[in-house]
Write an enzyme that holds these catalytic residues in place. Structure first.
Site, short mmCIF file in Angstrom:
data_model
loop_
_atom_site.label_atom_id
_atom_site.label_comp_id
_atom_site.label_asym_id
_atom_site.label_seq_id
_atom_site.Cartn_x
_atom_site.Cartn_y
_atom_site.Cartn_z
N LEU A 1 3.39 16.40 1.98
CA LEU A 1 2.04 16.43 2.55
C LEU A 1 2.06 16.04 4.01
O LEU A 1 1.24 16.47 4.80
CB LEU A 1 1.13 15.46 1.78
CG LEU A 1 0.79 15.84 0.35
CD1 LEU A 1 0.07 14.70 -0.34
CD2 LEU A 1 -0.06 17.09 0.32
N PHE B 1 7.63 6.09 9.16
CA PHE B 1 8.17 5.19 8.14
C PHE B 1 8.27 5.80 6.76
O PHE B 1 8.59 5.13 5.80
CB PHE B 1 7.34 3.91 8.08
CG PHE B 1 7.55 3.06 9.29
CD1 PHE B 1 8.59 2.13 9.29
CD2 PHE B 1 6.79 3.21 10.42
CE1 PHE B 1 8.80 1.35 10.41
CE2 PHE B 1 7.01 2.44 11.54
CZ PHE B 1 8.02 1.51 11.56
N GLY B 2 7.98 7.03 6.64
CA GLY B 2 8.15 7.63 5.32
C GLY B 2 7.49 8.98 5.20
O GLY B 2 6.76 9.43 6.07
N VAL C 1 5.22 11.60 2.69
CA VAL C 1 4.24 11.59 1.61
C VAL C 1 4.33 12.93 0.88
O VAL C 1 4.31 13.99 1.50
CB VAL C 1 2.82 11.39 2.15
CG1 VAL C 1 1.85 11.23 1.00
CG2 VAL C 1 2.78 10.15 3.03
N ASP D 1 -5.51 -1.51 10.63
CA ASP D 1 -5.15 -0.21 11.20
C ASP D 1 -6.22 0.84 10.87
O ASP D 1 -5.92 1.93 10.42
CB ASP D 1 -3.78 0.24 10.69
CG ASP D 1 -3.10 1.21 11.66
OD1 ASP D 1 -3.59 1.34 12.80
OD2 ASP D 1 -2.09 1.82 11.27
#
Ligand SMILES: *[C@@H]1O[C@H](CO)[C@@H](O)[C@H](O)[C@H]1NC(C)=O
Ligand SMILES: *[C@@H]1O[C@H](CO)[C@@H](O)[C@H](O)[C@H]1NC(C)=O
Ligand SMILES: *[C@@H]1O[C@H](CO)[C@@H](O)[C@H](O)[C@H]1NC(C)=O
Ligand SMILES: *[C@@H]1O[C@H](CO)[C@@H](O)[C@H](O)[C@H]1NC(C)=O
Ligand SMILES: *[C@@H]1O[C@H](CO)[C@@H](O)[C@H](O)[C@H]1NC(C)=O
Ligand SMILES: *[C@@H]1O[C@H](CO)[C@@H](O)[C@H](O)[C@H]1NC(C)=O
Ligand SMILES: *[C@@H]1O[C@H](CO)[C@@H](O)[C@H](O)[C@H]1NC(C)=O
Ligand SMILES: *[C@@H]1O[C@H](CO)[C@@H](O)[C@H](O)[C@H]1NC(C)=O
Ligand SMILES: *[C@@H]1O[C@H](CO)[C@@H](O)[C@H](O)[C@H]1NC(C)=O
Length: 674
Positions: A356, A361-362, A364, A475
Site C-alpha cells: 500500500l 521505517f517500513g 505497509v 505527529d
C-alpha cells in the site's frame, strides 16, 4: 503332406549337420556362433537356450554342467607326418553372471579329456572333472584351463579370481589373476571375471615351442599381443590319440550362471576369430545379487528417504518462513498477538502487489486475514535491537486498547527476528494527503473536509482527556489521517505516540514530529504536551482548508509558510483568499473562516494561549464562540524555518541531551515517520 515335408526337412537338416560334424571330425576344426543344433554332449544341468546360448550352470549351488564336442578329436602326434607337428588353437566367449555381485561361484574349465565319463567328479573347486581321489593321477590324461572365481587355498590357488593351467590335477601348474595387457599403456589392467560381461579366452599350443598360451580380454577388444599365461609344457605324455574337447563348469557355496556363447577350435592351425555380432545374447540381467524383495524394497526405501528429505526440507523452509519471536512476557498480550503465518498468508507472502505504501521505517501491505476474511493493513517495521522491545510491545498493546471511531484501530502485532509487524484496520481510501495535495484525485468537498476535521479533533480529545492515560500523538498531519470507505477521517500511525498519566507532565524526550507541524516550544524544550498536539492540529486544519502543505518552498516568499501566510491574509482582511482554490467557493464561508481562524488560534506560539482539543471541538461544533485573534503577528506561527531546510515531509529527531540519546525510546527510533 506338411508333416512329410517337415520330416524330409528334418532328415535333410540332420544330414547336413551330420555331414558338418563328420567334416569337423575329419578336419579337427569347428566354429560355433551359438550352439543351436550343435549336438553337443550335455551333462548334468547344462542346457542350450533356444537362441543357441549354452548355459553350463545356473545359480543353483553345488551343481555341475558339462558340454563336450560330440566326437573325440585326433590329438596324437603319431597320426601325423612330421611335417605337421602337434598343435591346437581355440577361442571361446564366455560370461560368468554371479548371483551376488562380486561374489562368483567357482567357474569354468576348458577341458581336454580322453572320455566324457566323469562319474564321481565333484563340483566346486573340482570343476566337475576330478575328485580328491583322482586329483593328480597321471592316468587322468587331462588338460584343463580353469577360469576360477573362488580362490581355494588348499588347492594352492592364488588369492584372487584367476586363470590357471591344470594338467591331471586341479592344482594349477601356472596361474595368473585375470588382467588384460594394454598394448598402449604397456601395463596389465585388472579385469573382473565375474562382471557378468562377455569375455574372450584364447588357448594356443604349439609343439615346436612347447608353450601353452592363455589370453583373456573383454569381448570389446581384439586379442592382446601378449598372452596372460605362456607356460612351457610337454603335452606328449598327457595327450592320448583321441581326446574330447569341451567345458565343465561347477558352482559352489555361492553360484554364478556360466555361459558359453561361441567357440572355435582348430587342431591344425590358428582358430578362426569369433564374430561377436553372430553370438547369441545373454538373458536380460537382473541386477546381480538383488533378491526379489530387495528389488522392491530398495526403490521403496529410496522413495521413502527422498520423501522424508523433501518433507523435512519443506518443514524447515516452512518453519523458517513462518518463524517468529515469542517470549514469556508476551503471554498476557495473547489476543493482540498475530501469528506470522497468518500475516504471511494474508498478504500473499508480502507480495509487491499488496504493497500500500512505504516509508522510511517500513512497508505497509494490504491483507486479508485467513481466519476471519477481514481486510487489514500490515505494517512491517524492521528493528535490529531487542532493547526496549518489552516496553515497546507494552505500548503497542496499550494502543491496541484505544477505541475511538476516528482512530485507526491497531488490531495487534507480531514479532520476528529483526522485524515487527503491526496489524491495523484496512482503510480503503488511503491517506488524506493524497486527496488534498494531488491534482489527479477527485476533489474532496468542503462538507467532507469539515467532517474529517471534526472527527480528528474528537479523536484527539479522546486521546488527551478521555482515556485512562494521556496519549500524545505527536505527529498529527494530513498524511497520518486515513480515510475509510465512507471518507471518514481516522487518525492513524501512532508511531511517535507517548503515554503519560493524567496530572503529570511528560518528560523531555527527543524532539519528534514533522517539520512544519512542530510547535515551537517542542523544538526548544523537547517536551511534547497536549498543547503541542493542538499546534499540529492547527496546522493540519489550515492544510485541509487551504489544500496545501504547511511549508512549500517553491511558493512566493510570503506564502512559503502556510501559517504566516494565512495570518497575514487575515490581518489584511482577505483570509478567505487562502482557501483551496479547487473548492471554487461553493462552501459555507462562515465554516471556512471558522476553520482558518481556529487554525491560527491553535498555532499560537504560547502554548497556554492555544485552546484545548475539547475547546477546539466546541468551536467546530458551534457550541462556543471563537475568541478574537490578537492583531500583533508575533504571537502566531512557526519558528522561522529556512526555506531550504523545509520540505514538510522530513521527520525531525533532535536529541535534547546525550542522556536522552541513551534513553531513546524504541518507538521513536523505529517508528517515526510513515
Ligand atoms: C537350475 O537348473 C536346474 C536344472 O535345470 C533346475 O532344477 C534348477 O531349478 C535351476 N535353478 C535355478 C536357480 O534356476
Ligand atoms: C604320412 O601320413 C600318411 C597317412 O596320414 C601315411 O600314409 C604316410 O606314409 C605318411 N608319411 C610318412 C613319411 O610317414
Ligand atoms: C563311467 O566310469 C565308471 C567308473 O569310473 C564306470 O563304472 C561306469 O560304468 C562308466 N559309465 C559309462 C557310461 O561308461
Ligand atoms: C594374496 O596373497 C599374497 C601373499 O600370499 C599377498 O601378498 C597379497 O596381498 C594377497 N592379495 C590379496 C588380494 O589378498
Ligand atoms: C584389453 O586389451 C586390449 C588390447 O591391448 C585393449 O584394447 C583394451 O582396451 C584392454 N581392455 C581393458 C579393459 O584394459
Ligand atoms: C602382466 O602380467 C603378466 C602375467 O601375470 C606378467 O608376466 C607381466 O610381467 C605383467 N606385466 C606388467 C607390465 O605388469
Ligand atoms: C605364445 O606366446 C609367446 C610369447 O608371446 C609367443 O612367442 C608364442 O609364439 C606364442 N605361441 C603361440 C602358439 O601362440
Ligand atoms: C616330452 O615328453 C615325452 C614323453 O614323456 C618325451 O619322450 C620327450 O622327450 C619330451 N620332450 C621334451 C622336449 O622334453
Ligand atoms: C584351421 O586352420 C587352418 C589353417 O590355418 C585354416 O585354414 C582353417 O580355416 C582353420 N579352421 C578353423 C575352424 O579355425
Amino acid at each position: 503332406m506338411i508333416a512329410s515335408i517337415k520330416i524330409l526337412l528334418f532328415i535333410l537338416g540332420l544330414f547336413v549337420s551330420l555331414k558338418l560334424l563328420a567334416l569337423a571330425k575329419e578336419e579337427n576344426q569347428f566354429i560355433y556362433h551359438g550352439f543351436a543344433g550343435a549336438n553337443l554332449l550335455l551333462n548334468e544341468i547344462a542346457k542350450i537356450h533356444p537362441n543357441g546360448l549354452l548355459e553350463l550352470t545356473n545359480t543353483s549351488k553345488r551343481q555341475i554342467g558339462r558340454a563336450f564336442f560330440p566326437f573325440p578329436l585326433q590329438f596324437s602326434t603319431s597320426l601325423f607326418n612330421n611335417s605337421r607337428p602337434f598343435s591346437f588353437s581355440t577361442q571361446f566367449v564366455f560370461a560368468m553372471v554371479p548371483e551376488l555381485p562380486s561374489l562368483g561361484g567357482q567357474g569354468i574349465a576348458f577341458t581336454v579329456s580322453p572320455s566324457v565319463n566323469f562319474t564321481g567328479a565333484l563340483a566346486a573347486e573340482y570343476f566337475g572333472i576330478l575328485n580328491s581321489k583322482t586329483n593328480g593321477l597321471s592316468s587322468n590324461h587331462l588338460l584343463a584351463v580353469e577360469l576360477d572365481a573362488v580362490p581355494s587355498p588348499d588347492l594352492k590357488d592364488i588369492n584372487d579370481t584367476h586363470v590357471g593351467i591344470d594338467v591331471n590335477s586341479v592344482i594349477s601348474i601356472d596361474s595368473a589373476p585375470v588382467t588384460n595387457f594394454s598394448d598402449e599403456e604397456k601395463e596389465n589392467k585388472s579385469l573382473s571375471l565375474i562382471s557378468g560381461n562377455m569375455m574372450s579366452l584364447w588357448i594356443d599350443y604349439d609343439e615346436v615351442e612347447r608353450l601353452l598360451n592363455v589370453t583373456v580380454a573383454p569381448i570389446t577388444s581384439t586379442k592382446p599381443t601378449l598372452p596372460l599365461l605362456s607356460t612351457s609344457l610337454n603335452l606328449s605324455s598327457v595327450m592320448l590319440d583321441s581326446m574330447y574337447v569341451g567345458f565343465s563348469s561347477s558352482t559352489g557355496a555361492v553360484a554364478s550362471s556360466h555361459y558359453i556363447l561361441g567357440w572355435s577350435f582348430n587342431r591344425s592351425g590358428q582358430a578362426q576369430s569369433l564374430d561377436v555380432s553372430k553370438l547369441p545374447s545373454l538373458p536380460p540381467q537382473r541386477k546381480p545379487g538383488r533378491k526379489p524383495y530387495l528389488r522392491i524394497a530398495v526403490p521403496a526405501i529410496a522413495a521413502i528417504i527422498l520423501l522424508l528429505a523433501i518433507s523435512g526440507a519443506a518443514y524447515i523452509i516452512r518453519r523458517k518462513t513462518y518463524e517468529e519471536l515469542r517470549e514469556d512476557w508476551e503471554q498476557e498480550y495473547g489476543p493482540q498477538r498475530f501469528s506470522y503465518k497468518d500475516l504471511y498468508k494474508a498478504t500473499k507472502g508480502f507480495a509487491d502487489r499488496e504493497l500500500l505504501g512505504s516509508g522510511g521505517f517500513g512497508m505497509v501491505y494490504r491483507g486479508v486475514l485467513p481466519s476471519s476474511n477481514m481486510q487489514v493493513a500490515v505494517k512491517k517495521v524492521s528493528h535490529d535491537s531487542m532493547q526496549g522491545t518489552r516496553e515497546f510491545v507494552a505500548e503497542i498493546v496499550s494502543m491496541g486498547r484505544l477505541r475511538h471511531r476516528n482512530l485507526v484501530q491497531l488490531l495487534g502485532y507480531c514479532r520476528r527476528k529483526g522485524e515487527l509487524l503491526l496489524v491495523y484496520d484496512y482503510m480503503p481510501n488511503g491517506s488524506l494527503d493524497k486527496l488534498l495535495f494531488r491534482n489527479d484525485t477527485p476533489i474532496l468537498n468542503w462538507v467532507r473536509r469539515y467532517q474529517i476535521l471534526r472527527g480528528v479533533a474528537s479523536a484527539l480529545v479522546y486521546l488527551h482527556e478521555e482515556w485512562q492515560q494521556v496519549v500524545l500523538h505527536r505527529d498529527v498531519k494530513a498524511s497520518n489521517v486515513l480515510l475509510d470507505a465512507n471518507l471518514n477521517g481516522l487518525l492513524g500511525d501512532f508511531g511517535l505516540a507517548m503515554f503519560h498519566d493524567h496530572g503529570l507532565t511528560p518528560e523531555a524526550t527527543n524532539v519528534v514530529g514533522t517539520v512544519g507541524y512542530l510547535a515551537p516550544e517542542v523544538t526548544r524544550t523537547g517536551k511534547s504536551t497536549s498543547s503541542s498536539d493542538v499546534f499540529s492540529f492547527g496546522t493540519f486544519m489550515l492544510e485541509v482548508a487551504c489544500g496545501r502543505k504547511p511549508v512549500e518552498s517553491e511558493k512566493p516568499p510570503e506564502e512559503v509558510v502556510l501559517v504566516d501566510w494565512v495570518f497575514e491574509c487575515w490581518k489584511s482582511g482577505a483570509i478567505l483568499g487562502t482557501v483551496d482554490p479547487r473548492l471554487e467557493g461553493n462552501s459555507v464561508q462562515e465554516e471556512m473562516e471558522l476553520v482558518l481562524k481556529l487554525g491560527l488560534l491553535c498555532t499560537y506560539r504560547t502554548p497556554s494561549a492555544r485552546p484545548s482539543m475539547r475547546q477546539a471541538v466546541q468551536y467546530l461544533d458551534g457550541n462556543a464562540t471563537l475568541p478574537d485573534l490578537p492583531l500583533q503577528g508575533t504571537g502566531i506561527g512557526l519558528l522561522p524555518v529556512s526555506s531550504t531546510e523545509a520540505s514538510g515531509e522530513h521527520v525531525l529527531t533532535i536529541p535534547v541531551s546525550s542522556e536522552d540519546i541513551s534513553s531513546c525510546n524504541l518507538s521513536e527510533s523505529i517508528l517515526s515517520g510513515r
